[in-house]
Design a protein around this motif. Structure first.
Motif, mmCIF file in Angstrom:
data_model
loop_
_atom_site.group_PDB
_atom_site.id
_atom_site.type_symbol
_atom_site.label_atom_id
_atom_site.label_comp_id
_atom_site.label_asym_id
_atom_site.label_seq_id
_atom_site.Cartn_x
_atom_site.Cartn_y
_atom_site.Cartn_z
ATOM 1 N N SER A 1 75.986 -8.850 -88.254
ATOM 2 C CA SER A 1 76.849 -7.786 -88.759
ATOM 3 C C SER A 1 77.422 -7.018 -87.571
ATOM 4 O O SER A 1 76.718 -6.712 -86.624
ATOM 5 C CB SER A 1 76.009 -6.853 -89.639
ATOM 6 N N LYS A 2 78.710 -6.768 -87.624
ATOM 7 C CA LYS A 2 79.345 -6.031 -86.531
ATOM 8 C C LYS A 2 79.510 -4.572 -86.925
ATOM 9 O O LYS A 2 80.003 -4.275 -87.997
ATOM 10 C CB LYS A 2 80.726 -6.620 -86.230
ATOM 11 N N LEU B 1 81.003 -0.623 -86.103
ATOM 12 C CA LEU B 1 82.369 -0.133 -85.890
ATOM 13 C C LEU B 1 82.853 -0.387 -84.468
ATOM 14 O O LEU B 1 84.030 -0.570 -84.217
ATOM 15 C CB LEU B 1 82.441 1.370 -86.184
ATOM 16 N N LYS B 2 81.935 -0.412 -83.510
ATOM 17 C CA LYS B 2 82.329 -0.565 -82.107
ATOM 18 C C LYS B 2 82.344 -2.026 -81.682
ATOM 19 O O LYS B 2 82.488 -2.322 -80.509
ATOM 20 C CB LYS B 2 81.357 0.202 -81.208
ATOM 21 N N PHE C 1 79.770 -3.914 -81.864
ATOM 22 C CA PHE C 1 78.410 -4.293 -81.528
ATOM 23 C C PHE C 1 77.757 -4.921 -82.749
ATOM 24 O O PHE C 1 78.339 -4.943 -83.821
ATOM 25 C CB PHE C 1 77.628 -3.083 -81.010
ATOM 26 N N TRP C 2 76.568 -5.432 -82.594
ATOM 27 C CA TRP C 2 76.044 -6.335 -83.618
ATOM 28 C C TRP C 2 74.539 -6.208 -83.759
ATOM 29 O O TRP C 2 73.832 -5.735 -82.881
ATOM 30 C CB TRP C 2 76.385 -7.771 -83.221
ATOM 31 N N PHE C 3 74.087 -6.674 -84.902
ATOM 32 C CA PHE C 3 72.666 -6.929 -85.075
ATOM 33 C C PHE C 3 72.523 -8.148 -85.970
ATOM 34 O O PHE C 3 73.445 -8.509 -86.687
ATOM 35 C CB PHE C 3 71.933 -5.709 -85.652
ATOM 36 N N ALA C 4 71.383 -8.808 -85.881
ATOM 37 C CA ALA C 4 71.157 -10.025 -86.647
ATOM 38 C C ALA C 4 69.700 -10.088 -87.068
ATOM 39 O O ALA C 4 68.803 -9.828 -86.272
ATOM 40 C CB ALA C 4 71.490 -11.248 -85.793
ATOM 41 N N LYS C 5 69.497 -10.427 -88.326
ATOM 42 C CA LYS C 5 68.141 -10.490 -88.882
ATOM 43 C C LYS C 5 67.774 -11.928 -89.230
ATOM 44 O O LYS C 5 68.638 -12.714 -89.625
ATOM 45 C CB LYS C 5 68.089 -9.615 -90.141
ATOM 46 N N GLY C 6 66.506 -12.254 -89.097
ATOM 47 C CA GLY C 6 66.023 -13.563 -89.509
ATOM 48 C C GLY C 6 64.527 -13.498 -89.740
ATOM 49 O O GLY C 6 63.922 -12.432 -89.631
ATOM 50 N N ILE D 1 66.788 -18.803 -81.298
ATOM 51 C CA ILE D 1 67.171 -17.732 -82.219
ATOM 52 C C ILE D 1 67.787 -16.546 -81.479
ATOM 53 O O ILE D 1 68.293 -15.626 -82.116
ATOM 54 C CB ILE D 1 65.975 -17.271 -83.083
ATOM 55 N N CYS D 2 67.759 -16.583 -80.172
ATOM 56 C CA CYS D 2 68.370 -15.506 -79.385
ATOM 57 C C CYS D 2 68.665 -16.054 -77.990
ATOM 58 O O CYS D 2 67.793 -16.689 -77.382
ATOM 59 C CB CYS D 2 67.406 -14.321 -79.307
ATOM 60 N N ILE E 1 65.150 -17.060 -76.558
ATOM 61 C CA ILE E 1 64.012 -16.901 -77.464
ATOM 62 C C ILE E 1 64.079 -18.018 -78.499
ATOM 63 O O ILE E 1 65.119 -18.251 -79.104
ATOM 64 C CB ILE E 1 64.010 -15.512 -78.139
#
Lengths: 115, 115
Positions: free
Chosen positions: A2-3, A5-6, A8-13, A31-32, A39
């Motif tokens: 998910s991005k 507003l700036k 930037f991002w995060f990702a879940k698993g 995975i990273c 990772i």
């Protein structure tokens, strides 16, 4: 992923799901990934390193047993290092090592941080 | 820590033991440190980030729930990201986030890789 507003991002698993019913070989999944770090999730089901095979890596590796258990042989160490859920091992570059055994009764799930 | 014949090393530890009986504040322990990477164990017992506090870091962070559960709030995201054992979250630099809750019934043990 998910991005924000700036941009930037995060990702879940999750490490504990999406494991194939058949597991003829160990699974290695990145995975990273960044310039400095990789990772991986590793899934073993009674697997061991092939006879005579040693990992000899140019980078350091931090491994964590998230589920299951395993035995690692470190070059020049007499005893096999037994690892159970929650145990970690930090292995310097060029420390030769191999997986002697993993739990035959359940999937062993590893987190490996190569750095 | 053990040194091999070439001066290289390995080190073993565990994330699930050596937790204080009293845990007034969350514990942050560095268990691996290099030029590029810092790996921490974090232990929470129903803790949350202070009211109005946000993490805003210059580096990326990979977190894994090794035991327990937690809810993270990400800036500009409506829903809280709920994490249970085995779940991971990869958070880009400057993605503001905070811990909304951790499991009140058991210790939540995190692995955090700062990279």
């Amino acid at each position: 992923m998910s991005k924000g507003l700036k941009g930037f991002w995060f990702a879940k698993g999750t490490l504990l799901e999406d494991i194939p019913v058949e597991l003829l070989e160990e699974i290695f999944e990145t995975i990273c990934l960044s310039d400095n770090v990789k990772i991986e999730r590793i899934v073993s089901r009674g697997h061991a390193s092939p006879e005579g095979f040693w990992y000899d890596q140019e980078w350091s590796e931090f491994i964590l047993i998230v589920q299951g258990s395993a035995g690692l042989k470190i070059e020049n160490e007499r005893d096999i290092v037994a690892l159970k859920t929650g145990d970690y091992l930090n292995i310097g570059a060029h420390v030769k090592h191999r997986v002697e055994w993993t739990d035959p009764a359940c999937d062993t799930i590893w987190l490996a941080v190569h750095y």
